[in-house]
Design an enzyme around this catalytic site. Structure first.
Site, PDB file in Angstrom:
ATOM      1  N   ASP A  67       0.714  -1.264   0.088  1.00  0.00           N
ATOM      2  CA  ASP A  67       0.095   0.126  -0.153  1.00  0.00           C
ATOM      3  C   ASP A  67       0.965   1.036  -0.100  1.00  0.00           C
ATOM      4  OD1 ASP A  67       1.066  -0.430   2.599  1.00  0.00           O
ATOM      5  OD2 ASP A  67      -0.940  -0.919   3.524  1.00  0.00           O
ATOM      6  N   ASP A 136      -7.295  -2.647  14.425  1.00  0.00           N
ATOM      7  CA  ASP A 136      -8.650  -2.952  14.032  1.00  0.00           C
ATOM      8  C   ASP A 136      -8.833  -4.026  13.218  1.00  0.00           C
ATOM      9  OD1 ASP A 136      -7.695  -2.272  11.522  1.00  0.00           O
ATOM     10  OD2 ASP A 136      -8.975  -0.300  11.324  1.00  0.00           O
ATOM     11  N   HIS A 138      -7.024  -4.904  10.419  1.00  0.00           N
ATOM     12  CA  HIS A 138      -6.797  -4.733   8.809  1.00  0.00           C
ATOM     13  C   HIS A 138      -5.531  -5.268   8.404  1.00  0.00           C
ATOM     14  CE1 HIS A 138      -4.794  -0.631   9.546  1.00  0.00           C
ATOM     15  NE2 HIS A 138      -3.725  -1.308   9.486  1.00  0.00           N
ATOM     16  N   GLU A 143      -9.782  -1.768   5.467  1.00  0.00           N
ATOM     17  CA  GLU A 143     -10.230  -1.525   6.877  1.00  0.00           C
ATOM     18  C   GLU A 143     -11.476  -2.218   6.989  1.00  0.00           C
ATOM     19  OE1 GLU A 143      -8.415   0.166   8.759  1.00  0.00           O
ATOM     20  OE2 GLU A 143      -8.205   2.143   7.998  1.00  0.00           O
TER      21      GLU A 143
HETATM   22  P1  PGA Z   1       2.413  -1.137  12.618  1.00  0.00           P
HETATM   23  O1  PGA Z   1       1.181  -1.235  11.569  1.00  0.00           O
HETATM   24  O2  PGA Z   1       3.277  -2.276  12.057  1.00  0.00           O
HETATM   25  O3  PGA Z   1       3.111   0.019  12.564  1.00  0.00           O
HETATM   26  O4  PGA Z   1       1.738  -1.678  13.962  1.00  0.00           O
HETATM   27  C1  PGA Z   1       0.536  -2.473  11.211  1.00  0.00           C
HETATM   28  C2  PGA Z   1      -0.755  -2.007  10.095  1.00  0.00           C
HETATM   29  O5  PGA Z   1      -1.282  -1.055  10.469  1.00  0.00           O
HETATM   30  O6  PGA Z   1      -0.637  -2.843   9.323  1.00  0.00           O
END
Ligand code: PGA
Length: 269
Positions: A67, A136, A138, A143
């Protein structure tokens, strides 16, 4: 899903790097799906070390990132292209032309997303997809509520994600509200997935992903439908798993099998 629990974040990084390195050694021209965020940083550090000290060769790999924020140029310090250069690409011998991160400043997003999907197919598909997980639930920027069949497209970030990522931008106001992201369906087509999580803030999302029902409200739970997923977690992220002891038994049986301790399987067994 195979579940491996390491003591801490560093252990997750080292173990994850071993899986990636094993694939790169076995198939030097493999296609890697890569992730950003704080979780895979340790894994990238370990891969860089393996490149420098053990000669791990990345010259023939192809990479696709999950992404990118919409509106950020590749030179913006919070863009995921910039992150990948800083945390991995600038320190290994990957060919820059073979690294793909979605372009957050594409002019025609619909056409661009289709082209990204096409490029993955043309390269033969993703052999191993590295994934972090949001609090959350995702994966990539899919999302809650994202279709489990979704493909690469634009996605509006939830308030939870904006809040989680504000620490990198110096405030919520600065966080882009839109991202271009591979879809859940795109991710499910990878041959293997490596899901990484560390820290208590991921414990609920990890429980829902591994032991909860498959639901678009926790897009990572779609990984239950995939035939080859390895989750590498630290103690804190694994804290709420109810079947923890069983996962440990499975790992013990796996290593006994690999070390030949169990003997050759008998016919019909
Ligand atoms: P993080 O993010 O590794 O910074 O916790 C993970 C994500 O949001 O996919």
């Amino acid at each position: 899903m195979r579940v491996i629990v390491e003591k801490d974040k560093d252990g997750v990084g080292r173990r994850a790097a071993q899986f990636v390195a094993a694939l790169v050694r076995k198939r030097p021209n493999c296609v890697l799906g890569l992730a950003t965020g704080s979780t895979p940083v340790g894994m990238y550090g370990e891969l860089i070390r393996m490149h420098r000290e053990e000669g791990l060769d990345f010259s023939r790999i192809v990479t696709f990132n999950l992404d990118e924020y919409v509106g950020l140029s590749s030179s913006h310090p919070q863009s995921y292209r910039y992150f990948m250069q800083q945390n991995l690409f600038d320190h290994i011998n990957v060919d820059a032309r073979d690294t793909h991160v979605p372009d957050g400043r594409a002019l025609d997003f619909e056409a661009y997303c289709e082209q990204y999907e096409r490029l993955i197919k043309e390269e033969g598909g993703i052999d191993l997809q590295v994934l972090g997980i949001g609090s959350d639930g995702h994966i990539a920027f899919n999302e809650p509520g994202s279709s489990l069949g979704s493909r690469t497209r634009l996605k509006t970030l939830t308030h939870e994600t904006v809040r989680d990522n504000a620490r990198f931008f110096g405030g919520e106001e600065e966080v882009p509200r839109l991202a271009i992201t591979m879809g859940v369906g795109t991710i499910l087509e990878s041959r293997q997935c490596l899901l990484l999580a560390s820290g208590a803030s991921k414990a609920k999302a990890i429980r829902d992903t591994i032991e909860g029902p498959i639901t678009a409200q926790v897009t990572a739970s779609a990984l239950q439908l995939h035939r080859d997923v390895i989750a590498v977690l630290d103690e804190e992220a694994a804290r709420l798993l109810e079947r923890r002891d069983y996962y440990l038994q499975v790992e013990r049986a796996q290593s006994a099998l690999q070390s030949g301790e169990l003997g050759a399987p008998t016919e019909g067994s």
